[in-house]
Design an enzyme around this catalytic site. Structure first.
Site, mmCIF file in Angstrom:
data_model
loop_
_atom_site.group_PDB
_atom_site.id
_atom_site.type_symbol
_atom_site.label_atom_id
_atom_site.label_comp_id
_atom_site.label_asym_id
_atom_site.label_seq_id
_atom_site.Cartn_x
_atom_site.Cartn_y
_atom_site.Cartn_z
ATOM 1 N N LYS A 83 96.312 53.189 -85.609
ATOM 2 C CA LYS A 83 97.070 52.205 -85.971
ATOM 3 C C LYS A 83 97.353 51.553 -84.642
ATOM 4 O O LYS A 83 97.796 52.256 -83.589
ATOM 5 C CB LYS A 83 98.617 52.522 -86.562
ATOM 6 C CG LYS A 83 98.571 51.812 -87.847
ATOM 7 C CD LYS A 83 100.084 52.321 -88.555
ATOM 8 C CE LYS A 83 100.603 51.471 -89.600
ATOM 9 N NZ LYS A 83 101.722 52.182 -90.084
HETATM 10 C C1 E4P Z 1 103.182 50.998 -92.987
HETATM 11 O O1 E4P Z 1 102.165 50.935 -92.302
HETATM 12 C C2 E4P Z 1 104.308 50.260 -92.106
HETATM 13 O O2 E4P Z 1 104.687 50.752 -90.818
HETATM 14 C C3 E4P Z 1 105.473 50.192 -93.300
HETATM 15 O O3 E4P Z 1 105.151 49.920 -94.658
HETATM 16 C C4 E4P Z 1 106.517 49.392 -92.553
HETATM 17 O O4 E4P Z 1 107.611 49.548 -93.685
HETATM 18 P P1 E4P Z 1 109.094 49.160 -93.408
HETATM 19 O O5 E4P Z 1 109.269 47.715 -93.150
HETATM 20 O O6 E4P Z 1 109.935 49.508 -94.704
HETATM 21 O O7 E4P Z 1 109.760 49.807 -92.114
#
Ligand code: E4P
Length: 217
Positions: A83
């Site tokens: 990522k």
């Molecule tokens: C996933 O890859 C993201 O980091 C995550 O869905 C972010 O979610 P949030 O906005 O609830 O922290």
């Protein structure tokens, strides 16, 4: 539509993986902090629990260091997706990792122009955050629709991974639009199974069956 679970909690992953409905896992530094385990051990364990992509996030902000981090994380297992944030350095790193055949999930996407750039950088996944848009009174799902249209216009292979999901309707809407993946918190995933009429109907069927005095096995 693929279902990823958005957590670094090993128990949650084990429980939902047992349903046979999990296609992958996404983590981020906040989820790693919440789960409390050592980063590399946690990612290695998750990668054993699911066959599909497991996203592990870099934390450097410059391309060189980010690339080093990505290469190190990619060695954990074959199903690791690196990522990277949607920044200039993040997209440079995306290109470099993809050139080496490593899966990349470009995260923190909040606009269609950013999603277009990620696809051009060869991202395996683009992660638009719908819930964080909704949190500030903007329509997160409108972004998913825009990205779907743009990617279809040019046959981009980048998969739309709907992130920051807050409730079951986000999943349904994402599926209606034709998003490729939804990454879903465990609590929301469990809600997808539930309907009060299912519970009520099952209760009535079982009561009537009991009164027949018969058994199947
Ligand atoms: C996933 O890859 C993201 O980091 C995550 O869905 C972010 O979610 P949030 O906005 O609830 O922290």
């Amino acid at each position: 539509m693929k279902f990823f679970i958005d957590t670094a909690d090993l128990d949650e992953i084990r429980e939902l993986s047992a349903t046979g409905l999990l296609d992958g896992v996404t983590t981020n530094p906040s989820l790693i902090r919440k789960a409390g385990g050592e980063f590399f051990e946690t990612i290695a364990e998750i990668a054993k629990l699911v066959d599909g992509p497991v996203s592990a996030e870099t934390v450097a902000t410059d391309h060189e260091t980010m690339l080093k981090e990505g290469l190190k994380l990619a060695k954990i297992a074959d199903n690791i997706a690196i990522k990277v944030p949607l920044t200039v350095d993040g997209l440079k790193t995306c290109k470099a990792l993809r050139a080496q055949g490593i899966m990349v999930n470009v995260t923190l996407c909040f606009s269609a122009s950013q999603a277009l750039l990620a696809a051009k950088a060869g991202a395996s996944f683009i992660s638009p955050f719908v819930g964080r848009h909704d949190d500030i009174s903007q329509d997160g799902m409108a972004l998913i629709e825009d990205i779907r249209t743009i990617y279809d216009n040019y046959d981009f292979e980048t998969e739309i991974l709907v992130a920051s999901i807050r409730h079951p309707l986000h999943v349904v809407e994402a599926a209606r639009i034709g998003a490729d993946v939804a990454t879903i918190p465990a609590a929301v995933m469990k809600k997808l199974f539930q309907h009060p009429l299912t519970d009520r109907g099952l209760e009535a069927f079982l009561k009537d069956w009991k009164e027949t005095g018969q058994s199947i096995l």
